[in-house]
Design an enzyme around this catalytic site. Structure first.
Site, short mmCIF file in Angstrom:
data_model
loop_
_atom_site.label_atom_id
_atom_site.label_comp_id
_atom_site.label_asym_id
_atom_site.label_seq_id
_atom_site.Cartn_x
_atom_site.Cartn_y
_atom_site.Cartn_z
N SER A 128 0.12 3.42 7.61
CA SER A 128 -0.38 3.78 8.94
C SER A 128 -1.73 4.48 8.84
O SER A 128 -2.02 5.15 7.86
CB SER A 128 0.61 4.70 9.65
N LYS A 182 8.34 2.86 9.28
CA LYS A 182 7.03 2.57 9.88
C LYS A 182 7.21 2.09 11.31
O LYS A 182 6.44 2.45 12.21
CB LYS A 182 6.29 1.52 9.04
N HIS A 185 7.99 5.03 13.43
CA HIS A 185 6.72 5.75 13.57
C HIS A 185 5.91 5.16 14.73
O HIS A 185 5.39 5.87 15.58
CB HIS A 185 5.94 5.67 12.25
N ASN A 186 5.81 3.84 14.75
CA ASN A 186 5.04 3.20 15.81
C ASN A 186 5.69 3.41 17.19
O ASN A 186 4.99 3.57 18.18
CB ASN A 186 4.88 1.71 15.53
N GLU A 189 4.82 6.72 18.28
CA GLU A 189 3.40 6.67 18.69
C GLU A 189 3.28 6.17 20.14
O GLU A 189 2.53 6.73 20.94
CB GLU A 189 2.67 5.74 17.72
P1 NDP Z 1 -4.97 -9.61 9.62
O1 NDP Z 1 -3.60 -9.23 10.08
O2 NDP Z 1 -5.97 -10.02 10.61
O3 NDP Z 1 -4.82 -10.76 8.50
C1 NDP Z 1 -5.93 -11.38 7.94
C2 NDP Z 1 -5.72 -11.61 6.46
O4 NDP Z 1 -4.56 -12.42 6.24
C3 NDP Z 1 -6.89 -12.34 5.85
O5 NDP Z 1 -7.10 -11.83 4.56
C4 NDP Z 1 -6.37 -13.76 5.80
O6 NDP Z 1 -6.99 -14.56 4.83
C5 NDP Z 1 -4.95 -13.53 5.42
N1 NDP Z 1 -4.08 -14.66 5.71
C6 NDP Z 1 -3.63 -15.09 6.90
N2 NDP Z 1 -2.84 -16.16 6.77
C7 NDP Z 1 -2.77 -16.43 5.44
C8 NDP Z 1 -2.11 -17.41 4.66
N3 NDP Z 1 -1.32 -18.33 5.22
N4 NDP Z 1 -2.28 -17.38 3.32
C9 NDP Z 1 -3.06 -16.46 2.74
N5 NDP Z 1 -3.71 -15.51 3.43
C10 NDP Z 1 -3.57 -15.49 4.76
O7 NDP Z 1 -5.59 -8.43 8.71
P2 NDP Z 1 -5.57 -6.85 8.87
O8 NDP Z 1 -6.38 -6.35 7.75
O9 NDP Z 1 -5.89 -6.41 10.25
O10 NDP Z 1 -4.04 -6.47 8.64
C11 NDP Z 1 -3.35 -6.79 7.45
C12 NDP Z 1 -1.92 -6.34 7.58
O11 NDP Z 1 -1.89 -4.94 7.75
C13 NDP Z 1 -1.19 -6.93 8.79
O12 NDP Z 1 0.16 -7.16 8.45
C14 NDP Z 1 -1.26 -5.82 9.81
O13 NDP Z 1 -0.19 -5.86 10.73
C15 NDP Z 1 -1.16 -4.59 8.91
N6 NDP Z 1 -1.72 -3.37 9.45
C16 NDP Z 1 -2.87 -3.39 10.16
C17 NDP Z 1 -3.41 -2.25 10.67
C18 NDP Z 1 -4.70 -2.28 11.41
O14 NDP Z 1 -5.10 -1.24 11.92
N7 NDP Z 1 -5.37 -3.42 11.47
C19 NDP Z 1 -2.75 -0.95 10.48
C20 NDP Z 1 -1.60 -1.02 9.66
C21 NDP Z 1 -1.11 -2.19 9.20
P3 NDP Z 1 -8.33 -15.39 5.22
O15 NDP Z 1 -9.46 -14.44 5.07
O16 NDP Z 1 -8.36 -16.49 4.20
O17 NDP Z 1 -8.16 -15.90 6.62
#
Ligand code: NDP
Length: 477
Positions: A128, A182, A185-186, A189
């Site tokens: 988080s 987690k 937690h959400n 939130e």
């Molecule tokens: P996203 O959820 O937008 O995911 C994008 C990433 O996933 C890219 O690296 C993408 O690769 C990869 N991806 C998607 N599909 C595939 C696939 N089939 N095979 C391989 N790679 C794939 O990214 P975030 O950084 O926002 O979040 C990552 C995780 O963290 C998520 O689960 C999210 O819920 C969690 N999270 C996010 C928070 C936030 O504030 N954003 C906070 C806490 C947790 P490519 O570049 O090749 O498209």
């Protein structure tokens, strides 16, 4: 030399987590499906530490010291499974796979079991704090085997936020425990944000204060017992003026709140376990209602009360009342959330240390607040306590707040300002306090129409009344 840990999935979260690891001196292997992300990370931030970029998953896996530690930071759901399926054939027994995404804990349980059967450790870890937290210190909630935590824990604790020198990371429990915590937690939130929003709404639409004035009130609150990240940023948002129009920012934003689903997961699980998390449920429903544009448009002409404002003397006193109502309702929200954690822990045999959860939420995450120290103390004094509300500190605070809390809820009702969070929290408090609940009547109704039987207060066993006959009572079992 080989990398100590690897990160795959280098969108905002993965990239910042990798940088955080590198900045702490951990050589990090990098892999992303689209190599441009890997390249740009190294180009822009390569000087921050030791990065081992890879353009194939095999190269990534080969660049890691053994047993391998791999953090997956991809889109939750099917993408996570896709990455795991690709990764597993390249791994060896003892390797550790961490899913740092916002996974459903049931998926985590399934994945953990599948990988365990292959001799691998699967660690579902809540993270988080958004992108800022990932870079500068998140709150980390790892589940999984104790053995894997021995290897991963020191690295995760190293990059986690610290409060009073204590890392905001601890081993939560087996399999899905980390993602479950987690999720809750959400949910908390959501509840916290809703209560703050109601406090603002009442100060604005009952007490007639302007956003700038309310920002000041929140700033003052933030130096007292309500001190928290959410109260702090609320003051910032309320003080902000839209550059385009010169209006308060809060007045130019469309009033339809978004959600990504973890709040509703929390409520769905609470419904399944029968844990009353009414504050979280109201918060999720309030967001849904805000987004129901058609429903709202159709209802706009419904009559409201004649009086819609407090007089000026009352409105000056009102801010103090709202502070009390907010604190009391917040205690209820956390009490409900912790009850859900306890229920999940019991259901799945996770043995979660509730006080430790309060400790790791003190920094890094969105609900960080000084108030969490109190929660930690409450669980330290009685680890299995049925509710936080009866802790000496909280019971006293609720007792002191209740008159103001009742005034706020009744003022909201009288002036027609919706305060579902405050109202639900107060109703929960009063229901828990009640000597007798009208549930006895509901049992009577259920027995009347469905012969569902009831228990008596004065003897054991179940009974049924012959409602359609002579209304005599018969034993039911
Ligand atoms: P996203 O959820 O937008 O995911 C994008 C990433 O996933 C890219 O690296 C993408 O690769 C990869 N991806 C998607 N599909 C595939 C696939 N089939 N095979 C391989 N790679 C794939 O990214 P975030 O950084 O926002 O979040 C990552 C995780 O963290 C998520 O689960 C999210 O819920 C969690 N999270 C996010 C928070 C936030 O504030 N954003 C906070 C806490 C947790 P490519 O570049 O090749 O498209």
């Amino acid at each position: 030399e080989q990398a100590r840990i690897g990160v795959t999935g280098l969108a905002v979260m993965g990239r910042n987590l990798a940088r955080n690891l590198a900045r702490h001196g951990h050589p990090v292997a990098l892999y992303n499906r689209t190599p441009a992300r890997t390249r740009s990370l190294v180009e822009e931030f390569g000087s921050e530490g030791e990065f081992h970029p890879a353009e194939s998953l095999k190269e990534f896996v080969d660049s890691l010291e053994r047993p391998r530690r791999i953090i997956i930071m991809v889109k939750a759901g099917a993408p996570t499974d896709a990455v795991i399926d690709e990764l597993v054939p390249l791994l060896e027994p003892g390797d550790m796979v961490v899913d740092g995404g916002n996974a459903d804990y049931r998926d985590t349980r399934r994945r953990e079991k599948a990988l365990r059967q292959q001799g691998l450790h699967f660690v579902g870890s809540g993270i988080s704090g958004g992108e800022e937290g990932a870079l500068n210190g998140p709150s980390i909630m790892p589940g999984g085997s104790a053995e894997s935590y021995e290897s991963l824990g020191p690295i995760l604790e190293d990059i986690a936020a610290k409060v009073d020198g204590v890392p905001c990371c601890t081993h939560v429990g087996p399999d899905g425990a980390g993602h479950f915590v987690k999720m809750v937690h959400n949910g908390i939130e959501y509840s916290d944000m809703q209560l703050i929003a109601e406090a603002y709404d009442l100060l604005r639409h009952a007490a007639g204060k302007r956003p700038g004035e309310i920002a000041e009130i929140f700033r003052t609150w933030n130096s007292g017992r309500l001190e928290s990240y959410l109260v702090e940023i609320t003051a910032e948002v309320l003080a902000h003026t839209d550059a385009e129009t010169g209006k308060p920012f809060v007045d130019v934003v469309l009033d339809q709140a978004g959600q990504k689903g973890t709040g509703s997961w929390t409520v769905q699980n609470a419904l399944e376990f029968g844990v009353p998390v009414s504050g979280i449920a109201e918060a999720v429903f309030a967001r849904s209602l805000s987004g129901s544009a058609e429903l709202r448009a159709a209802s706009r002409g419904l009559p409201g009360p004649a009086e819609t404002w407090l007089d000026s003397a009352a409105s000056d006193r009102f801010a103090d009342d709202v502070e009390q109502a907010l604190y009391a309702s917040k205690i209820v929200a956390y009490a409900q959330g912790f009850n859900l954690i306890q229920a999940g822990s019991k259901e799945f045999g996770w043995d979660i240390d509730a006080g430790a959860m309060a400790t790791i939420w003190r920094g890094g995450c969105i609900i960080r607040a000084s108030f969490l120290n109190r929660i930690k103390e409450a669980f330290d004094s009685e680890p299995g306590r049925p509710t936080l509300l009866t802790d000496a500190h909280f019971a006293e605070a609720l007792g002191n707040a209740q008159a103001a809390w009742r005034r706020v809820v009744s003022t909201a009702a009288q002036l027609g300002v919706p305060a579902p969070g405050f109202s639900a929290a107060l109703a929960y408090y009063d229901a828990l306090r009640a000597e007798r609940l009208p549930a006895a009547l509901i049992q009577g109704q259920r027995d009347f129409f469905g012969a569902h039987t009831y228990k008596r207060v004065d003897t054991s066993g179940s009974f049924h009344t012959l409602w359609g006959g002579d209304r005599s009572e018969i034993p039911a079992d």
